[in-house]
Design a protein around this motif. Structure first.
Motif, PDB file in Angstrom:
ATOM      1  N   ASN A  74      -4.720   0.816  -1.231  1.00 35.81           N
ATOM      2  CA  ASN A  74      -4.821  -0.714  -1.318  1.00 35.81           C
ATOM      3  C   ASN A  74      -4.022  -1.288  -2.243  1.00 35.81           C
ATOM      4  O   ASN A  74      -4.180  -2.469  -2.735  1.00 35.81           O
ATOM      5  N   PRO A  98       0.780  -1.168   0.115  1.00 35.14           N
ATOM      6  CA  PRO A  98       0.092  -0.191  -0.019  1.00 35.14           C
ATOM      7  C   PRO A  98       0.798   1.343  -0.112  1.00 35.14           C
ATOM      8  O   PRO A  98       1.981   1.368   0.674  1.00 35.14           O
ATOM      9  N   VAL A 144      -5.173  -4.682  -4.805  1.00 38.99           N
ATOM     10  CA  VAL A 144      -4.716  -5.362  -3.813  1.00 38.99           C
ATOM     11  C   VAL A 144      -3.236  -5.066  -3.249  1.00 38.99           C
ATOM     12  O   VAL A 144      -2.363  -5.161  -4.381  1.00 38.99           O
TER      13      VAL A 144
END
Ligand code: P6P
Length: 333
Positions: free
Chosen positions: A270, A264, A312
């Motif tokens: 994210n 991150p 992610v």
């Protein structure tokens, strides 16, 4: 006789595919064709102005399109023409594309998710780039249009995944869940040859790949891991290598041993990489090559997707290096 070309390999291994009615083989062959065509344009990218000035043909016009847009169109066209795919999701497309088939019966069984030209910003500086693809069987009933749920499947349900790397040579590396195999293109005759059978991460990894320019924004665990990599001990410091092209960094680490990290950051809280068409396919390949892929706490392939383009944090490579990253995150974050 051992298969030597990608075409021979796909046929020889067809019995390994579940539901092996030849459709997955045909799907992989369409990716093979598109990879060759994109390779042709990527290799000429540097010449666009020269070619354009010389003859201004429609090739020039096509060449003038951003290469990732062109790559997107070429892969979508190749996939649609084979009557096997009922839907495509792409990094270049906001929504997924529904493919109802020539007679509109929505009977095709596979969905494909693709990053048509990852790292395309590197083209202008002649650094290798790649295509990443991920293949699932649809879960919605055949005969109805593809649905978002067909694309939001967890990575462990992939039936195939791979990448094309347009580098000093062009390679196609893929898995159908029976190991990872690499094929190198002979551009003179347009044939991919099996050059890297049964690819596995080396037992020890010595390379870490991360954009240290974001250091101040990293979580404490990642900062501590980077310092760990730099400590002077019997098996460190490691070597830092970062190309800025996921496919290239992953491919080098797969061959030489290493780990790629995209944590991150302030700009991407994210993480920057997309779960569906970057992390899941690379995670499938990594695990099939004896490695590991995590978001820092979860196995990438177990994450239940919620959005088409969700991001992610991504740590992928040698298992013991990913384990060490998870340990630091566990302790400090
Ligand atoms: P940064 C390319 O844009 C990409 O998606 C990956 O291929 C690459 O590893 C990463 O982003 C590079 O991002 O922020 O380090 O430039």
């Amino acid at each position: 006789m051992e298969p030597k070309t990608l075409g021979e390999f796909i046929i020889a291994k067809q019995h390994e595919f579940p539901y092996s009615t030849g459709e997955l083989s045909s799907l992989l062959n369409s990716i093979r064709l598109a990879a060759k065509i994109v390779n042709h344009y990527v290799n000429k990218a540097g010449l666009v102005d020269v070619i354009g000035a010389a003859d201004g043909t429609n090739i020039h016009d096509e060449q003038q399109q951003k290469l990732d847009v062109l790559a997107n169109e070429l892969f979508i066209k190749a996939l649609i023409n084979r009557e096997i795919v009922c839907g495509i999701a792409s990094e270049e497309e906001k929504d997924y594309i529904t493919i109802s088939g020539i007679n509109g019966d929505n009977m095709n069984k596979y969905v494909v998710l693709i990053d048509p030209l990852d790292g395309s910003s590197n083209i202008d500086v002649n650094v290798s780039v790649g295509t990443i693809f991920s293949i699932y069987r649809r879960i919605s009933p055949a005969g109805s249009p593809v649905t978002l749920e067909d694309f939001l499947q967890p990575g462990y349900k992939q039936v195939a995944a791979g990448y094309v790397i347009y580098g000093t040579s062009t390679m196609l590396v893929y898995t159908t869940g029976h190991g990872v195999n690499g094929f190198t293109l002979n551009p003179a005759i347009g044939v991919f040859y099996l050059s890297h059978p049964n690819m596995k991460f080396p037992p020890k990894g010595k390379i870490y790949s991360i954009n240290e320019g974001n250091y101040v924004h990293f979580p404490m665990g990642i900062k501590k891991y980077i310092k760990y990599c730099q400590e002077e001990t019997d098996d460190r410091p490691y070597t830092s290598r970062y190309i800025g092209s996921l496919v290239s960094d992953f491919h080098r680490n797969l061959i030489k041993g290493g780990v790629y990290l995209y944590p991150p950051t302030s700009k991407h809280p994210n993480g920057k990489l997309r779960l569906l068409y970057e992390c899941n396919p690379m995670a499938f390949l990594a695990e099939q090559a004896g490695g590991k892929a995590s978001d820092g706490t979860r196995r990438i392939l177990d994450i239940e997707p919620t959005e088409l383009h969700q991001r992610v944090p991504f740590y992928v490579g040698n298992t013991e290096m990913v384990d060490k990253i998870e340990d630091f995150i566990q302790i400090y974050d």
